[in-house]
Design a protein around this motif. Structure first.
Motif, mmCIF file in Angstrom:
data_model
loop_
_atom_site.group_PDB
_atom_site.id
_atom_site.type_symbol
_atom_site.label_atom_id
_atom_site.label_comp_id
_atom_site.label_asym_id
_atom_site.label_seq_id
_atom_site.Cartn_x
_atom_site.Cartn_y
_atom_site.Cartn_z
ATOM 1 N N THR A 45 0.864 -1.172 0.000
ATOM 2 C CA THR A 45 0.000 0.000 0.000
ATOM 3 C C THR A 45 0.893 1.211 0.000
ATOM 4 N N GLY A 46 0.370 2.302 -0.460
ATOM 5 C CA GLY A 46 1.140 3.537 -0.471
ATOM 6 C C GLY A 46 1.383 4.064 0.933
ATOM 7 N N GLN A 47 0.640 3.594 1.899
ATOM 8 C CA GLN A 47 0.727 4.096 3.267
ATOM 9 C C GLN A 47 1.820 3.418 4.086
ATOM 10 N N ARG A 48 2.263 2.227 3.684
ATOM 11 C CA ARG A 48 3.187 1.444 4.504
ATOM 12 C C ARG A 48 4.562 2.106 4.562
ATOM 13 N N GLN A 49 5.088 2.246 5.759
ATOM 14 C CA GLN A 49 6.434 2.766 5.929
ATOM 15 C C GLN A 49 7.439 1.656 5.733
ATOM 16 N N ARG A 50 8.569 1.978 5.139
ATOM 17 C CA ARG A 50 9.643 1.028 4.943
ATOM 18 C C ARG A 50 10.767 1.356 5.918
ATOM 19 N N LEU A 51 11.459 0.342 6.320
ATOM 20 C CA LEU A 51 12.600 0.513 7.214
ATOM 21 C C LEU A 51 13.784 1.039 6.419
ATOM 22 N N SER A 52 14.378 2.107 6.896
ATOM 23 C CA SER A 52 15.568 2.640 6.239
ATOM 24 C C SER A 52 16.812 2.068 6.914
ATOM 25 N N THR A 53 17.908 2.094 6.179
ATOM 26 C CA THR A 53 19.188 1.649 6.735
ATOM 27 C C THR A 53 19.538 2.511 7.940
ATOM 28 N N GLU A 54 19.253 3.804 7.853
ATOM 29 C CA GLU A 54 19.549 4.721 8.964
ATOM 30 C C GLU A 54 18.785 4.312 10.226
ATOM 31 N N GLU A 55 17.507 3.976 10.075
ATOM 32 C CA GLU A 55 16.719 3.549 11.236
ATOM 33 C C GLU A 55 17.281 2.263 11.838
ATOM 34 N N ALA A 56 17.556 1.282 10.987
ATOM 35 C CA ALA A 56 18.077 0.004 11.476
ATOM 36 C C ALA A 56 19.438 0.182 12.131
ATOM 37 N N THR A 57 20.247 1.078 11.599
ATOM 38 C CA THR A 57 21.564 1.354 12.186
ATOM 39 C C THR A 57 21.414 2.003 13.561
ATOM 40 N N ARG A 58 20.399 2.825 13.733
ATOM 41 C CA ARG A 58 20.160 3.495 15.029
ATOM 42 C C ARG A 58 19.845 2.505 16.146
ATOM 43 N N TRP A 59 19.374 1.314 15.798
ATOM 44 C CA TRP A 59 19.084 0.319 16.837
ATOM 45 C C TRP A 59 20.336 -0.018 17.628
ATOM 46 N N ALA A 60 21.493 0.157 17.025
ATOM 47 C CA ALA A 60 22.749 -0.125 17.723
ATOM 48 C C ALA A 60 23.135 0.999 18.672
ATOM 49 N N ASP A 61 22.451 2.152 18.606
ATOM 50 C CA ASP A 61 22.754 3.279 19.498
ATOM 51 C C ASP A 61 22.431 2.957 20.950
ATOM 52 N N SER A 62 21.291 2.325 21.156
ATOM 53 C CA SER A 62 20.916 1.940 22.519
ATOM 54 C C SER A 62 19.797 0.907 22.470
ATOM 55 N N PHE A 63 19.700 0.161 23.542
ATOM 56 C CA PHE A 63 18.677 -0.865 23.661
ATOM 57 C C PHE A 63 17.284 -0.233 23.632
ATOM 58 N N ASP A 64 17.128 0.912 24.283
ATOM 59 C CA ASP A 64 15.819 1.562 24.325
ATOM 60 C C ASP A 64 15.395 2.082 22.954
ATOM 61 N N VAL A 65 16.355 2.498 22.124
ATOM 62 C CA VAL A 65 16.024 2.896 20.749
ATOM 63 C C VAL A 65 15.467 1.681 20.008
ATOM 64 N N LEU A 66 16.113 0.533 20.166
ATOM 65 C CA LEU A 66 15.649 -0.707 19.538
ATOM 66 C C LEU A 66 14.222 -1.022 19.986
ATOM 67 N N LEU A 67 13.965 -0.969 21.296
ATOM 68 C CA LEU A 67 12.645 -1.324 21.829
ATOM 69 C C LEU A 67 11.558 -0.350 21.399
ATOM 70 N N SER A 68 11.931 0.872 21.092
ATOM 71 C CA SER A 68 10.927 1.885 20.745
ATOM 72 C C SER A 68 10.546 1.844 19.263
ATOM 73 N N HIS A 69 11.232 1.045 18.476
ATOM 74 C CA HIS A 69 10.962 0.974 17.040
ATOM 75 C C HIS A 69 10.194 -0.300 16.724
ATOM 76 N N LYS A 70 9.106 -0.172 15.978
ATOM 77 C CA LYS A 70 8.238 -1.320 15.663
ATOM 78 C C LYS A 70 9.028 -2.472 15.035
ATOM 79 N N TYR A 71 9.810 -2.185 14.014
ATOM 80 C CA TYR A 71 10.564 -3.250 13.355
ATOM 81 C C TYR A 71 11.740 -3.720 14.212
ATOM 82 N N GLY A 72 12.307 -2.827 15.006
ATOM 83 C CA GLY A 72 13.381 -3.223 15.908
ATOM 84 C C GLY A 72 12.880 -4.236 16.923
#
Length: 192
Positions: free
Chosen positions: A51-78
């Motif tokens: 659908t045109g509405q679905r958000q895609r995971l960016s490399t930047e977002e996935a890379t941010r998961w390594a910044d902290s555990f709480d960043v990972l937990l706060s992201h749906k795909y993380g």
């Protein structure tokens, strides 16, 4: 009561997977669940599901998961990727308990508070609970005492211990895991 999302392995009520089933799950169902996670996250869904509405995971977002555990937990795909990883280690009860506590803290009905607290205690804290989390005796006993007069904070110490355990133990392994590295690779390939 189960606190699982739709992408978890089906089980009967309060029934842990037998060990023979776990090995089967690890070799057959988990790769499929991991691929489904990748498909949704990086945008390789079958065209009929797009659908045109679905958000895609960016490399930047996935890379941010390594910044902290709480960043990972706060992201749906993380959160979904971390759950898939914990399933491979047969320790998803830690995340499920943490999520159940987060949901519990949003309880506004005094009538529901005690029953929700009891369900969480019986599923995750009580000795021989079907999805017992690994906490020390003192924390378990404090939580048992807190159950005499349940409040929104009755699981705080146990939840903190489980969060710390996941952050110090599972999270670093997740960042080195094939699940995470494959997801990063797929997001990068999508961009090229």
């Amino acid at each position: 009561m189960h606190w699982e999302s739709a992408d978890t392995v089906p089980q009967g009520p309060n029934q842990p997977c037998p060990s023979s089933t776990k090995s089967h799950v690890a070799t057959t169902l988990l790769p499929a669940a991991r691929q489904s996670l990748f498909d949704h996250a990086v945008g390789t869904d079958p065209p009929a599901e797009r659908t045109g509405q679905r958000q895609r995971l960016s490399t930047e977002e996935a890379t941010r998961w390594a910044d902290s555990f709480d960043v990972l937990l706060s992201h749906k795909y993380g959160l979904a990727a971390f759950r898939a990883f914990l399933k491979t280690e047969f320790s998803e009860e830690n995340l499920e308990f943490w999520l159940a506590c987060e949901d519990f803290k949003k309880t506004r009905s005094a009538a529901k508070l005690a029953s929700k607290a009891q369900r969480i205690f019986e599923e995750f804290i009580d000795v021989q609970a079907p999805r017992e989390v690994n906490i020390d005796f003192q924390t378990r006993e404090l939580t048992r005492r807190n159950m005499q007069e349940p409040s929104l904070s009755c699981f705080d110490q146990a939840q903190g211990k489980v969060h710390s355990l996941m952050e110090k133990d599972s999270y670093p392994r997740f960042l080195r895991s094939k699940i995470y590295t494959d997801l990063l690779s797929q997001t990068q390939r999508r961009l090229s």
